[in-house]
Design an enzyme around this catalytic site. Structure first.
Site, PDB file in Angstrom:
ATOM      1  CE1 TYR A  99     -10.034 -31.444 -84.510  1.00  0.00           C
ATOM      2  CE2 TYR A  99      -7.919 -32.448 -84.550  1.00  0.00           C
ATOM      3  CZ  TYR A  99      -9.206 -32.580 -85.359  1.00  0.00           C
ATOM      4  OH  TYR A  99      -9.877 -33.097 -85.734  1.00  0.00           O
TER       5      TYR A  99
ATOM      6  CE  LYS B 226      -8.455 -31.322 -88.875  1.00  0.00           C
ATOM      7  NZ  LYS B 226      -8.779 -33.162 -88.494  1.00  0.00           N
TER       8      LYS B 226
ATOM      9  CD  GLU C 209     -16.460 -35.848 -91.623  1.00  0.00           C
ATOM     10  OE1 GLU C 209     -15.728 -36.106 -92.394  1.00  0.00           O
ATOM     11  OE2 GLU C 209     -17.087 -34.858 -90.763  1.00  0.00           O
TER      12      GLU C 209
ATOM     13  CG  LEU D  21     -12.790 -31.880 -91.839  1.00  0.00           C
ATOM     14  CD1 LEU D  21     -12.183 -30.199 -90.852  1.00  0.00           C
ATOM     15  CD2 LEU D  21     -11.607 -32.756 -91.435  1.00  0.00           C
TER      16      LEU D  21
END
Ligand code: PDD
Length: 287
Positions: free
Chosen positions: A34, A148, A180, A204
């Site tokens: 996505y 993702k 992250e 990411l």
């Protein structure tokens, strides 16, 4: 209120009418990827970069891109035009399509392509002004965090832990190093230097991370892209999170302890202001 219009497999329709077969591999296996693209004043922000990352995610799961970049761009502008509100958040999802349940990839199956728009909710001024609180956790996700993927169970569990603790995000460490947060990138300021973890399989590759690092570099802020240890994070004068919807926010409490003096730092204020200016400039140019 106007009805949300979505795009599904070649057609625009009201959200309530959209249907996906239960054997869609997105539903059965989380087999899909996505993107989330912020739209300001009806202009998608950094769309080419989001499309590039989408291609990287599709390559990462060995799924051919069902559309060309000009087609994605046209559809993005279409969905923005069909939905209310000048500031929107556009969501794309591509799954490996509908097939009898079997782990291996099905042959000759068309991917499912879905796009929707939601109102863009940027951080309330109070969060920009005072910063946010976060907890920390061990990053127990898989080793392809650069994809993702819609398989977000790890991220959802981690985010819920933050919500249960009454805070906004969870800053994660793997093997003693910063990765992250559950839905944002993280960087820190130590001794006047902005430290950002490298873009590898553990995080990411954030579009906002890139914008923030570009702005810092143009502003001659000392910057090091390298692994950041948990110790360095805990001793940092500033911690920031970045994402398309949160933009850049200061973390002013970590695990209940103040970060720096417990207020958003000077470097955060500078970069946040630059980010707002940059957004305005880009949108003016697009108009
Ligand atoms: N999330 N890391 C993770 C795990 C994320 O989910 C996101 C964004 C980011 C920041 O990437 P970007 O700057 O490109 O938005 C980093 C989106 C907003 C989401 O899942 O809703």
């Amino acid at each position: 209120m106007a009805t949300d219009i979505i795009y599904l497999n070649g057609e625009f329709m009201p959200l309530e009418e959209a249907r996906i077969p239960v054997l869609d591999r997105g539903f059965i296996f989380g087999d899909g990827v996505y993107e989330v693209i912020p739209v300001y004043s009806r202009h998608p922000f950094r769309l080419p970069e989001h499309l590039q990352r989408l291609q990287h995610s599709l390559d990462g799961i060995r799924l051919a891109n069902p559309l060309s970049d000009p087609e994605w761009t046209r559809l993005t502008h279409d969905i923005v035009a069909r939905n209310p509100g000048d500031d929107q958040s556009i969501y794309f999802q591509i799954t490996r399509g509908v097939a009898k349940r079997a782990h291996e990839f099905p042959q000759n199956v068309k991917p499912t392509v879905f796009m929707m728009s939601s109102p863009l909710v940027t951080p309330p001024p109070e969060q920009v002004e005072n910063g946010i609180a976060c907890i920390t956790a061990t990053d127990f996700r898989w080793l392809k965090c650069d994809v993702k993927s819609v398989s977000l169970l790890g991220n959802c569990l981690l985010k819920q832990a933050a919500v249960d603790a009454g805070v906004i995000e969870v800053v994660m460490f793997r093997d003693g190093y910063l990765t992250e947060a559950s839905a944002s990138n993280v960087c820190v300021v130590r001794n006047g230097v902005l430290l950002a973890p490298p873009k590898n399989h553990l995080i990411l590759p954030g579009i906002t991370y890139d914008v923030v690092l570009e702005l810092a570099s143009v502003d001659k802020i000392p910057l090091e892209v390298r692994e950041v240890s948990e110790q360095e994070v805990r001793a940092a004068q500033e911690i920031w999170i970045t994402s398309s919807t949160r933009e850049v926010l200061a973390v002013t409490a970590l695990d209940g302890r103040a970060v720096g003096d417990g207020r958003p730092g000077a470097m955060f204020r500078r970069v946040h202001a630059l980010y707002q200016d940059f957004k305005q400039t880009v949108m003016r140019r697009a108009a």
